[in-house]
Motif scaffolding. Structure first.
Motif, PDB file in Angstrom:
ATOM      1  N   UNK A  98       0.935  -1.276  -0.128  1.00 28.96           N
ATOM      2  CA  UNK A  98       0.205  -0.192  -0.228  1.00 28.96           C
ATOM      3  C   UNK A  98       0.958   1.499  -0.131  1.00 28.96           C
ATOM      4  N   UNK A  99       1.927   1.311  -0.536  1.00 31.61           N
ATOM      5  CA  UNK A  99       2.771   2.908  -0.579  1.00 31.61           C
ATOM      6  C   UNK A  99       2.129   3.930  -1.320  1.00 31.61           C
ATOM      7  N   UNK A 100       1.714   4.763  -1.272  1.00 32.36           N
ATOM      8  CA  UNK A 100       0.984   5.872  -1.483  1.00 32.36           C
ATOM      9  C   UNK A 100       2.153   6.622  -2.786  1.00 32.36           C
ATOM     10  N   UNK A 101       2.786   6.353  -2.318  1.00 33.46           N
ATOM     11  CA  UNK A 101       4.040   7.128  -3.073  1.00 33.46           C
ATOM     12  C   UNK A 101       4.096   6.667  -4.148  1.00 33.46           C
ATOM     13  N   UNK A 102       3.638   5.560  -4.686  1.00 31.03           N
ATOM     14  CA  UNK A 102       4.207   5.200  -5.613  1.00 31.03           C
ATOM     15  C   UNK A 102       2.530   3.991  -6.800  1.00 31.03           C
ATOM     16  N   UNK A 103       1.440   4.461  -6.430  1.00 26.55           N
ATOM     17  CA  UNK A 103       0.436   4.261  -6.278  1.00 26.55           C
ATOM     18  C   UNK A 103       0.098   3.556  -8.149  1.00 26.55           C
ATOM     19  N   UNK A 104       0.942   3.416  -8.427  1.00 30.12           N
ATOM     20  CA  UNK A 104       1.345   2.028 -10.062  1.00 30.12           C
ATOM     21  C   UNK A 104       1.756   0.816  -9.201  1.00 30.12           C
TER      22      UNK A 104
END
Length: 138
Positions: A98-104
């Motif tokens: 779930x790393x939102x800094x890298x949505x892809x």
């Protein structure tokens, strides 16, 4: 990279009629309590040295969507409720996926990642609805 994921609250046996007022503060507190129980157990040093260090205080004050009384608020609560149901192994999978800094790079097979994505993709004009069915992974 660590991130503050509070991405959840299912009130078993609790139903509400359309005319009943919503106790947003209680729903927020229950969601944060649930999520923080898992976070504090599974990652006890997560917020060490941060201000504030207390998970509940961070959850209650640092999640802007949680304070909204619309779809964004209800989806944030649903996400926090989801987190509150995880085992430590599932929580670790959630953290990795779930790393939102890298949505892809979101891993929608990881627990609660779909709910996190759904909370972020909310519409401020839509009503608060804890019964909104969660979508399948995009």
């Amino acid at each position: 990279m660590r991130h503050l994921a509070f991405p959840l609250l299912f009130l078993a046996g609790c139903t509400r009629t359309a005319d009943e007022p919503i106790d947003y503060d209680s729903l927020r507190a229950e969601a944060c309590t649930s999520a923080c129980a898992v976070i504090d157990t599974c990652d006890p040093d997560r917020f060490a040295g941060m201000d504030p260090e207390d998970c509940f205080e961070r959850c209650s004050t640092l999640l802007p969507r949680l304070q909204e009384e619309n779809q964004c608020g209800s989806r944030e609560i649903i996400h926090l409720e989801c987190l509150g149901k995880l085992t430590c192994d599932e929580f670790e999978q959630n953290e990795i996926g779930s790393d939102l800094s890298e949505p892809s790079s979101l891993d929608f097979d990881a627990p609660c990642v779909t709910e996190l994505h759904w909370a972020v993709e909310c519409d401020h004009k839509e009503p608060f609805n804890l019964d909104e069915p969660a979508p399948t992974a995009p």
